[in-house]
Motif scaffolding. Structure first.
Motif, PDB file in Angstrom:
ATOM      1  N   TYR A 290       0.823  -1.202   0.000  1.00  0.00           N
ATOM      2  CA  TYR A 290       0.000   0.000   0.000  1.00  0.00           C
ATOM      3  C   TYR A 290       0.865   1.264   0.000  1.00  0.00           C
ATOM      4  N   ASP A 291       0.302   2.318  -0.559  1.00  0.00           N
ATOM      5  CA  ASP A 291       0.946   3.627  -0.560  1.00  0.00           C
ATOM      6  C   ASP A 291       0.815   4.227   0.839  1.00  0.00           C
ATOM      7  N   GLY A 292       1.933   4.435   1.521  1.00  0.00           N
ATOM      8  CA  GLY A 292       1.892   4.900   2.904  1.00  0.00           C
ATOM      9  C   GLY A 292       2.060   6.392   3.087  1.00  0.00           C
ATOM     10  N   THR A 293       1.820   7.198   2.020  1.00  0.00           N
ATOM     11  CA  THR A 293       2.038   8.642   2.123  1.00  0.00           C
ATOM     12  C   THR A 293       1.230   9.272   3.248  1.00  0.00           C
ATOM     13  N   GLN A 294      -0.085   8.988   3.288  1.00  0.00           N
ATOM     14  CA  GLN A 294      -0.924   9.563   4.332  1.00  0.00           C
ATOM     15  C   GLN A 294      -0.557   9.010   5.704  1.00  0.00           C
ATOM     16  N   ALA A 295      -0.331   7.715   5.773  1.00  0.00           N
ATOM     17  CA  ALA A 295      -0.028   7.080   7.057  1.00  0.00           C
ATOM     18  C   ALA A 295       1.280   7.611   7.641  1.00  0.00           C
ATOM     19  N   GLU A 296       2.269   7.848   6.778  1.00  0.00           N
ATOM     20  CA  GLU A 296       3.556   8.366   7.255  1.00  0.00           C
ATOM     21  C   GLU A 296       3.369   9.704   7.958  1.00  0.00           C
ATOM     22  N   THR A 297       2.565  10.582   7.353  1.00  0.00           N
ATOM     23  CA  THR A 297       2.320  11.898   7.950  1.00  0.00           C
ATOM     24  C   THR A 297       1.510  11.771   9.234  1.00  0.00           C
ATOM     25  N   ALA A 298       0.465  10.943   9.191  1.00  0.00           N
ATOM     26  CA  ALA A 298      -0.419  10.807  10.350  1.00  0.00           C
ATOM     27  C   ALA A 298       0.309  10.217  11.553  1.00  0.00           C
ATOM     28  N   PHE A 299       1.243   9.290  11.318  1.00  0.00           N
ATOM     29  CA  PHE A 299       1.941   8.612  12.408  1.00  0.00           C
ATOM     30  C   PHE A 299       3.272   9.270  12.771  1.00  0.00           C
ATOM     31  N   GLY A 300       3.672  10.292  12.011  1.00  0.00           N
ATOM     32  CA  GLY A 300       4.941  10.944  12.316  1.00  0.00           C
ATOM     33  C   GLY A 300       6.121  10.021  12.172  1.00  0.00           C
ATOM     34  N   VAL A 301       6.162   9.229  11.107  1.00  0.00           N
ATOM     35  CA  VAL A 301       7.230   8.250  10.907  1.00  0.00           C
ATOM     36  C   VAL A 301       8.552   8.971  10.654  1.00  0.00           C
ATOM     37  N   ASP A 302       9.561   8.704  11.483  1.00  0.00           N
ATOM     38  CA  ASP A 302      10.874   9.307  11.275  1.00  0.00           C
ATOM     39  C   ASP A 302      11.976   8.267  11.098  1.00  0.00           C
ATOM     40  N   SER A 303      11.613   6.996  11.089  1.00  0.00           N
ATOM     41  CA  SER A 303      12.573   5.932  10.804  1.00  0.00           C
ATOM     42  C   SER A 303      11.805   4.704  10.336  1.00  0.00           C
ATOM     43  N   VAL A 304      12.458   3.867   9.567  1.00  0.00           N
ATOM     44  CA  VAL A 304      11.859   2.622   9.085  1.00  0.00           C
ATOM     45  C   VAL A 304      12.915   1.527   9.172  1.00  0.00           C
ATOM     46  N   PRO A 305      12.482   0.254   9.236  1.00  0.00           N
ATOM     47  CA  PRO A 305      11.091  -0.204   9.292  1.00  0.00           C
ATOM     48  C   PRO A 305      10.492  -0.025  10.682  1.00  0.00           C
ATOM     49  N   ARG A 306       9.163   0.024  10.705  1.00  0.00           N
ATOM     50  CA  ARG A 306       8.417   0.118  11.961  1.00  0.00           C
ATOM     51  C   ARG A 306       7.191  -0.768  11.888  1.00  0.00           C
ATOM     52  N   PHE A 307       6.908  -1.437  13.005  1.00  0.00           N
ATOM     53  CA  PHE A 307       5.754  -2.325  13.097  1.00  0.00           C
ATOM     54  C   PHE A 307       4.809  -1.779  14.168  1.00  0.00           C
ATOM     55  N   VAL A 308       3.505  -1.837  13.887  1.00  0.00           N
ATOM     56  CA  VAL A 308       2.489  -1.393  14.838  1.00  0.00           C
ATOM     57  C   VAL A 308       1.374  -2.428  14.866  1.00  0.00           C
ATOM     58  N   VAL A 309       0.970  -2.855  16.044  1.00  0.00           N
ATOM     59  CA  VAL A 309      -0.172  -3.757  16.191  1.00  0.00           C
ATOM     60  C   VAL A 309      -1.292  -2.984  16.885  1.00  0.00           C
ATOM     61  N   LEU A 310      -2.483  -2.933  16.259  1.00  0.00           N
ATOM     62  CA  LEU A 310      -3.653  -2.248  16.787  1.00  0.00           C
ATOM     63  C   LEU A 310      -4.719  -3.269  17.149  1.00  0.00           C
ATOM     64  N   ASP A 311      -5.464  -2.996  18.204  1.00  0.00           N
ATOM     65  CA  ASP A 311      -6.576  -3.889  18.524  1.00  0.00           C
ATOM     66  C   ASP A 311      -7.800  -3.520  17.698  1.00  0.00           C
ATOM     67  N   GLY A 312      -8.901  -4.222  17.916  1.00  0.00           N
ATOM     68  CA  GLY A 312     -10.099  -3.987  17.115  1.00  0.00           C
ATOM     69  C   GLY A 312     -10.703  -2.616  17.293  1.00  0.00           C
ATOM     70  N   GLY A 313     -10.321  -1.901  18.344  1.00  0.00           N
ATOM     71  CA  GLY A 313     -10.811  -0.544  18.565  1.00  0.00           C
ATOM     72  C   GLY A 313      -9.884   0.514  18.017  1.00  0.00           C
ATOM     73  N   GLY A 314      -8.818   0.095  17.347  1.00  0.00           N
ATOM     74  CA  GLY A 314      -7.878   1.058  16.773  1.00  0.00           C
ATOM     75  C   GLY A 314      -6.867   1.600  17.754  1.00  0.00           C
ATOM     76  N   VAL A 315      -6.743   0.964  18.929  1.00  0.00           N
ATOM     77  CA  VAL A 315      -5.792   1.418  19.947  1.00  0.00           C
ATOM     78  C   VAL A 315      -4.454   0.694  19.760  1.00  0.00           C
ATOM     79  N   VAL A 316      -3.371   1.442  19.840  1.00  0.00           N
ATOM     80  CA  VAL A 316      -2.041   0.860  19.679  1.00  0.00           C
ATOM     81  C   VAL A 316      -1.738  -0.061  20.863  1.00  0.00           C
TER      82      VAL A 316
END
Length: 365
Positions: A290-316
């Motif tokens: 997927y194109d991560g342009t929006q996600a990069e800005t929304a999450f403030g990504v400043d290094s890669v790779p990065r992994f995030v696991v969210l629950d069903g409510g969208g909480v990290v």
């Protein structure tokens, strides 16, 4: 690059401009006709600035003189600059040092789209890094630990940034300055104090820590808000980097095992999603990219790779920076805590068929 414009009245007369460095004398500018540079008519303006002791040297005290010539186009941008700086040591009338620099614009390419975003990111990152440490420079010896932290942040950014960006040098320049400050050397402010106010420093979104609600974003056919009710694994990676193959292998393994009960979403950042698809296909993997342009800005990504696991409510629930032999196991453990138990004999993975480059993961009915 942006010389001052002549005053509207008496444009042919010299005019004074206060120095950006308050410890230096004013600059005296004067227009001196026009000339052709890169096939464009430019106004030639010259500037002189001199130390108080330049005309009458004082024994043993350094004095200097700076002269600039700038050929300025109608848009206010200098297409050519010639700078000469002379030093005297006060012991003789002859020069003790002479520095001469010439710049000339050879081409002007219109930059837009993702290329513009990548270039802008370099400029913003360098500027923000300079702003962060500017208040510490007067007492640099007291803040070595802070400078070490900033250097590590810059090194992580440089490791994953676009090497072909002409603005990479801005980041490297700030790194050199911070490294000098870490060693206790005297370092001048990176920019006039007024440029480094909180109002002008670009604000980057903060990386969401565990327990916080993840920001929504859209990546092609995938929207995070639509995945509510099932766990999500976000994988930020840069196409073509040294860590890409292992990162995608981890994402693909999670997709194969849990793709029917969760969304595994590899997000290509700091590069084209199409390049990420090529990386995936080269490894004969099937996880969608997927194109991560929006996600990069929304999450403030400043290094890669990065992994995030969210629950069903969208909480990290879990985040991890980097990738290694243990990353897949750790991500699987975190994901399984969020998934309901599977009945014996029930299907657990996905169908092993190649996925199109931007296809969406399987959705619940």
């Amino acid at each position: 690059m942006f010389p001052p414009r002549p005053p509207k009245t008496a444009a042919d007369k010299p005019w004074a401009v206060a120095s950006a460095d308050t410890g230096r004398p004013a600059e005296t500018w004067q227009a001196q006709g026009t000339d052709l540079v890169t096939a464009e008519r430019c106004a030639l303006i010259v500037m002189n600035q001199a130390h108080a002791n330049w005309a009458a040297p004082v024994g043993g005290k350094l004095a200097w003189h700076r002269a600039d010539a700038a050929w300025v186009a109608r848009d206010g941008i200098a297409h050519k600059v010639h700078r000469v700086i002379k030093h005297r040591d006060g012991l003789a009338r002859e020069l003790a040092a002479w520095v001469e620099v010439k710049y000339e614009l050879t081409s002007q390419t219109c930059v837009n789209g993702r290329l513009f975003d990548r270039y802008r990111r370099d400029v913003e990152f360098a500027f923000a890094a300079a702003a962060d440490v500017a208040p510490l420079l007067p007492d640099a010896r007291l803040h070595a630990a802070r400078f070490e932290k900033e250097l590590k942040k810059l090194d992580l950014y440089l490791a994953d940034a676009d090497n072909s960006s002409p603005y990479r040098e801005a980041v490297l320049a700030v790194r050199r300055q911070i490294d000098a400050a870490r060693r206790g050397e005297a370092v001048s402010p990176f920019a006039p104090a007024g440029w480094l106010s909180s109002a002008t420093v670009p604000k980057r979104a903060a990386w969401p820590e565990p327990g916080r609600l993840a920001p929504d974003f859209t990546a092609g056919p995938f929207r995070l808000a639509d995945a509510r009710g099932r766990p999500v694994v976000l994988v930020f990676f840069k196409p073509g980097s040294e860590t890409t193959d292992l990162t995608l292998a981890v994402a693909d393994a999670l997709h194969q095992k849990y793709g029917t009960r969760s969304d595994v979403v590899p997000l290509a950042v700091w590069g084209d999603a199409a390049a990420g698809v090529k990386d995936r296909d080269r490894r004969k993997l099937t996880v969608p990219i997927y194109d991560g342009t929006q996600a990069e800005t929304a999450f403030g990504v400043d290094s890669v790779p990065r992994f995030v696991v969210l629950d069903g409510g969208g909480v990290v629930q879990w985040t991890f920076s980097g990738v290694g032999a243990e990353t897949g196991h750790s991500a699987r453990e975190q994901l399984e805590r969020l998934l309901p138990a599977v009945a014996p004999g029930a299907p657990d993975g996905t169908i092993h068929t190649p996925a199109p480059g931007t296809a969406a993961p399987a959705r619940r009915p």
